[in-house]
Design an enzyme around this catalytic site. Sequence first.
Site, mmCIF file in Angstrom:
data_model
loop_
_atom_site.group_PDB
_atom_site.id
_atom_site.type_symbol
_atom_site.label_atom_id
_atom_site.label_comp_id
_atom_site.label_asym_id
_atom_site.label_seq_id
_atom_site.Cartn_x
_atom_site.Cartn_y
_atom_site.Cartn_z
ATOM 1 N N GLY A 117 44.739 83.993 -1.240
ATOM 2 C CA GLY A 117 46.184 83.875 -1.444
ATOM 3 C C GLY A 117 46.479 83.278 -2.800
ATOM 4 O O GLY A 117 45.613 83.226 -3.673
ATOM 5 N N ASN A 118 47.711 82.878 -2.981
ATOM 6 C CA ASN A 118 48.090 82.243 -4.243
ATOM 7 C C ASN A 118 49.196 81.228 -3.975
ATOM 8 O O ASN A 118 49.630 81.081 -2.835
ATOM 9 C CB ASN A 118 48.522 83.306 -5.260
ATOM 10 C CG ASN A 118 49.710 84.099 -4.776
ATOM 11 O OD1 ASN A 118 50.821 83.574 -4.708
ATOM 12 N ND2 ASN A 118 49.486 85.352 -4.399
ATOM 13 N N ARG A 119 49.626 80.548 -5.031
ATOM 14 C CA ARG A 119 50.499 79.392 -4.831
ATOM 15 C C ARG A 119 51.990 79.716 -4.912
ATOM 16 O O ARG A 119 52.811 78.804 -5.001
ATOM 17 C CB ARG A 119 50.130 78.312 -5.850
ATOM 18 C CG ARG A 119 48.680 77.865 -5.693
ATOM 19 C CD ARG A 119 48.285 76.844 -6.740
ATOM 20 N NE ARG A 119 49.028 75.619 -6.583
ATOM 21 C CZ ARG A 119 49.061 74.643 -7.478
ATOM 22 N NH1 ARG A 119 48.379 74.766 -8.600
ATOM 23 N NH2 ARG A 119 49.769 73.562 -7.252
ATOM 24 N N SER A 120 52.343 80.985 -4.872
ATOM 25 C CA SER A 120 53.769 81.318 -4.954
ATOM 26 C C SER A 120 54.520 80.834 -3.705
ATOM 27 O O SER A 120 54.078 81.056 -2.584
ATOM 28 C CB SER A 120 53.931 82.834 -5.091
ATOM 29 O OG SER A 120 55.300 83.166 -5.036
ATOM 30 N N ALA A 159 54.062 87.363 -6.187
ATOM 31 C CA ALA A 159 52.704 87.247 -6.717
ATOM 32 C C ALA A 159 51.817 88.076 -5.785
ATOM 33 O O ALA A 159 51.592 87.702 -4.630
ATOM 34 C CB ALA A 159 52.271 85.794 -6.729
#
Length: 217
Positions: free
Chosen positions: A25-28, A92
């Site tokens: 995943g990512n931090r968006s 993102a």
Amino acid sequence: DLKGKKVLISAGGTREAIDPVRFIGNRSSGKQGVAIAVEARNRGAEVSLILANSNISDVAGIETIRVETAQQMHNALKERMPDCDVLVMSAAVADAKPATSSSEKIKKKEFNSIELIANADILAELSSSANDSQLIVGFAAETSNIEESGRAKLKAKELDFIYVNDVSNGAIFASDLSAGYLISSEGKSTHIEQTSKAKVARIILDNVVSRLSYANG
Ligand code: CTP
């Protein structure tokens, strides 16, 4: 000033399952995209928001479709794209996903490496099949050569505008503040000093509205 216009917005960060427990995943947080959706609604637009893995609640007057993976986001956007006047791609999207996703939790002694395969570039694909009257706003997150990288992506993905976030030091994620550059296909670049994501939303849509009114004579 967006009355009668359909605005399609992606927000949040996609997740790609490794096994039932883990994901890439990512931090968006989805905050910037939701701020744009709210601003577009306030200006009279019909808004569809494709929201990935955000804990922000549904907002009245905004059609919200919740997705998890890049593929689900891609499908939801593809379905609505032919109908929209403006696409804002602030999500993102995971650039890659595990080649296989295990249905059983992988034991730690076997959890050594993950083979990845690329996800489609949703924005590039939607942009290449868009018609001339559709306006497309992309996003980019950069840690260095911010303005230059933004210009390159705007060109490569044939966008009308790109908002390039400065994410050095993990700044901006989950924050209510943002800083960056808004670059247009006409070559104009506006530096946006640290301000609220609501203000960034207003600046982006001000630019969208003037481009739309210019296009309509
Ligand atoms: N994007 C997308 N699909 C992807 C990856 C990105 O639609 N698989 C969109 C994002 O929503 C954003 C824009 O493309 O609007 C820029 O994404 P970014 O990841 O910064 O650009 P890349 O072209 O993937 O470049 P980089 O090599 O820097 O990751």
